[in-house]
Write a protein that holds these residues in place. Structure first.
Motif, short mmCIF file in Angstrom:
data_model
loop_
_atom_site.label_atom_id
_atom_site.label_comp_id
_atom_site.label_asym_id
_atom_site.label_seq_id
_atom_site.Cartn_x
_atom_site.Cartn_y
_atom_site.Cartn_z
N SER A 34 0.83 -1.20 0.00
CA SER A 34 0.00 0.00 0.00
C SER A 34 0.87 1.25 0.00
O SER A 34 1.92 1.30 0.64
N VAL B 156 -5.02 5.64 1.78
CA VAL B 156 -4.35 4.38 1.45
C VAL B 156 -4.79 3.92 0.06
O VAL B 156 -5.99 3.86 -0.22
N PHE C 60 -4.03 0.58 -2.50
CA PHE C 60 -3.39 -0.72 -2.66
C PHE C 60 -2.77 -0.81 -4.05
O PHE C 60 -3.38 -0.41 -5.03
#
Length: 153
Positions: free
Chosen positions: A75, A92, A94
């Motif tokens: 991440s 965040v 990914f």
């Protein structure tokens, strides 16, 4: 707009001690990876406007294949706000080829003084649909339990 997941736990330490565990590189590596995973930072700059890259690796990925590779979740995290003793807000993303994991999840770690210690609350907003609710809940609760164990040996 995606799903919102939340969890909280009382830790029996001061807000200053809890805040230090939320912002210190070594402390984060000790408690943040959920059970069955280990973590490393490729870079780390925990301040408002900073960022970090976190790699979580599964000890056994046979039941939970990774989002980035067969055995890992990577991440990219932007640190939106750090308010000493109160909260850490992060965005965040990914690293994944699967569109179900795309998007920006906003995670807010809040600290509140409570009788006997500090309440640590995690609120994750706009959770990508590929992150199953049950798995996310288990991961967050695991991290919170490990935070308590880290702070209350």
């Amino acid at each position: 707009m995606g799903r919102t997941d939340r969890a909280s736990l009382l830790v029996h330490v001061s807000t200053a001690e809890a805040f230090a565990a939320l912002t210190d590189r070594d402390a984060l590596l000790a408690w943040l990876p959920p059970a069955g995973m280990r973590g490393r930072f490729d870079r780390f700059d925990m301040r408002t406007g900073g960022s970090y890259r976190l790699v979580l690796t599964y000890a056994d990925a046979s039941g939970s294949p990774g989002k980035t590779t067969a055995d890992s979740d990577v991440s990219e995290v932007r640190v939106v706000e750090v308010v000493p003793g109160e909260r850490v807000v992060q965005e965040v993303e990914f690293a994944s080829d699967d569109p179900a994991f795309r998007g920006t999840m906003r995670m807010e770690w809040r600290l509140r003084p409570a009788e006997g210690g500090t309440e640590v609350e995690v609120v994750a907003r706009d959770v990508p649909p590929g992150v199953r609710a049950r798995d996310h809940a288990e991961g967050i609760l695991s991290s919170l339990a490990q935070l308590a164990a880290h702070l209350e040996p």
